[in-house]
Scaffold this motif. Structure first.
Motif, PDB file in Angstrom:
ATOM      1  N   UNK A   1      34.684  13.027  17.491  1.00  0.00           N
ATOM      2  CA  UNK A   1      33.375  13.301  17.186  1.00  0.00           C
ATOM      3  C   UNK A   1      33.444  14.362  17.853  1.00  0.00           C
ATOM      4  N   UNK A   2      32.250  14.700  17.369  1.00  0.00           N
ATOM      5  CA  UNK A   2      31.148  16.292  18.178  1.00  0.00           C
ATOM      6  C   UNK A   2      30.372  15.756  19.153  1.00  0.00           C
ATOM      7  N   UNK A   3      29.664  14.560  19.339  1.00  0.00           N
ATOM      8  CA  UNK A   3      28.796  14.402  20.139  1.00  0.00           C
ATOM      9  C   UNK A   3      29.343  12.711  20.963  1.00  0.00           C
ATOM     10  N   UNK A   4      29.777  12.391  21.865  1.00  0.00           N
ATOM     11  CA  UNK A   4      29.483  10.210  21.997  1.00  0.00           C
ATOM     12  C   UNK A   4      29.206   9.973  21.717  1.00  0.00           C
ATOM     13  N   UNK A   5      27.638  10.016  21.964  1.00  0.00           N
ATOM     14  CA  UNK A   5      25.662   9.600  20.715  1.00  0.00           C
ATOM     15  C   UNK A   5      26.189   8.550  20.025  1.00  0.00           C
ATOM     16  N   UNK A   6      27.076   9.637  18.655  1.00  0.00           N
ATOM     17  CA  UNK A   6      27.410   9.503  17.190  1.00  0.00           C
ATOM     18  C   UNK A   6      28.411   7.913  17.409  1.00  0.00           C
TER      19      UNK A   6
ATOM     20  N   UNK B   1      21.941   8.088  29.430  1.00  0.00           N
ATOM     21  CA  UNK B   1      20.913   8.168  28.491  1.00  0.00           C
ATOM     22  C   UNK B   1      20.466   9.449  28.874  1.00  0.00           C
ATOM     23  N   UNK B   2      20.876  10.897  29.585  1.00  0.00           N
ATOM     24  CA  UNK B   2      20.967  11.921  29.272  1.00  0.00           C
ATOM     25  C   UNK B   2      21.904  12.623  28.653  1.00  0.00           C
ATOM     26  N   UNK B   3      22.379  11.874  27.685  1.00  0.00           N
ATOM     27  CA  UNK B   3      23.285  11.967  26.991  1.00  0.00           C
ATOM     28  C   UNK B   3      22.575  11.727  25.902  1.00  0.00           C
TER      29      UNK B   3
ATOM     30  N   UNK C   1      29.460  18.571  28.399  1.00  0.00           N
ATOM     31  CA  UNK C   1      29.173  17.736  29.616  1.00  0.00           C
ATOM     32  C   UNK C   1      28.133  18.834  30.499  1.00  0.00           C
ATOM     33  N   UNK C   2      28.524  20.573  31.060  1.00  0.00           N
ATOM     34  CA  UNK C   2      27.401  20.972  31.269  1.00  0.00           C
ATOM     35  C   UNK C   2      26.025  20.828  31.274  1.00  0.00           C
ATOM     36  N   UNK C   3      24.949  20.374  29.721  1.00  0.00           N
ATOM     37  CA  UNK C   3      24.485  20.679  29.596  1.00  0.00           C
ATOM     38  C   UNK C   3      23.641  19.087  29.986  1.00  0.00           C
TER      39      UNK C   3
ATOM     40  N   UNK D   1      27.138  17.460  34.200  1.00  0.00           N
ATOM     41  CA  UNK D   1      29.026  16.664  34.251  1.00  0.00           C
ATOM     42  C   UNK D   1      29.655  18.022  33.727  1.00  0.00           C
ATOM     43  N   UNK D   2      29.831  18.799  34.822  1.00  0.00           N
ATOM     44  CA  UNK D   2      30.364  19.689  34.107  1.00  0.00           C
ATOM     45  C   UNK D   2      31.560  19.710  35.307  1.00  0.00           C
ATOM     46  N   UNK D   3      31.381  19.027  36.628  1.00  0.00           N
ATOM     47  CA  UNK D   3      32.474  19.014  37.217  1.00  0.00           C
ATOM     48  C   UNK D   3      32.798  18.047  37.165  1.00  0.00           C
ATOM     49  N   UNK D   4      32.315  16.726  36.627  1.00  0.00           N
ATOM     50  CA  UNK D   4      32.567  15.798  36.734  1.00  0.00           C
ATOM     51  C   UNK D   4      33.880  14.750  35.023  1.00  0.00           C
ATOM     52  N   UNK D   5      34.007  15.699  34.694  1.00  0.00           N
ATOM     53  CA  UNK D   5      34.625  15.538  33.562  1.00  0.00           C
ATOM     54  C   UNK D   5      35.592  16.214  32.880  1.00  0.00           C
TER      55      UNK D   5
END
Length: 200
Positions: A13-18, A167-169, A187-189, A192-196
């Motif tokens: 998916x394009x977004x994990x929340x979907x 919650x941020x996602x 992830x950077x949004x 979380x850029x450095x964590x995934x």
């Protein structure tokens, strides 16, 4: 808790929340709608619960009381299809296919598992499926309750740790939807850029 998250984790998916919203809907339909409808059907059938009618025989008796000989045939076909889904889709594909991704992450083992390991793992999984099919109903439910409890003890702290990025996602997804966009996650949004290693 359960096998659906394994299949959901490998969704594209394009977004994990979907996918998260789809999974929430499936839990609602399965647990609240289907289970409640089954319970109301049993309560309204007039068939008294008994020790010899535990599990599927109780549902078959309730349907037979309401629909005659067609009831047990319907529930038998439904249970065969459900059993096929659980074994073929949820367990075999979810665990055997999904665990390839779980073991591949550098946080867990640091390398992709060998083909020999995956063959042994799949054979053990299939052996447990056949073993479980021959156990008594009480033992299966008791084992299931204990093992589900163990998974809950593991999952609750993890959910608490992941609640902030989740919650941020969700906020990121909602903002993009309000802007009329098809949400795309990076992830950077949400810092979380450095964590995934994914979603970059």
């Amino acid at each position: 808790v359960g096998s659906a998250p394994n299949a959901a984790a490998s969704a594209n998916v394009s977004h994990p929340v979907k996918q998260g919203l789809v999974q929430m809907l499936s839990v609602f339909l399965d647990t609240l709608v289907i289970c409640s409808a089954t319970a109301f059907m049993l309560l309204c059938s007039g068939v008294e619960p008994a020790v010899e009618l535990q599990g599927a025989p109780y549902v078959q008796s309730a349907l037979a009381a309401s629909f005659g000989t067609l009831g047990p045939v319907f529930i038998t076909v439904a249970m065969v299809l459900f059993a096929f889904y659980v074994v073929a889709v949820a367990l075999v594909l979810g665990f055997c296919f999904g665990w390839r991704f779980h073991f591949a992450g550098p946080d867990l083992l640091g390398h992709v598992p060998s083909k020999r390991f995956m063959v042994v793992f799949r054979l053990i999984a299939m052996g447990l499926i056949f073993l479980g099919a021959g156990l008594t109903l009480d033992l299966v439910w008791n084992l299931s309750d204990v093992l589900m409890g163990v998974m809950v003890l593991i999952n609750i702290p993890v959910i608490a740790v992941l609640s902030r990025p989740a919650a941020a996602a969700l906020r990121n997804y909602t903002e993009q939807r309000r802007a009329g966009k098809n949400p795309v996650f990076r992830a950077a949004d949400i810092d979380l850029k450095e964590k995934t290693e994914y979603w970059n």
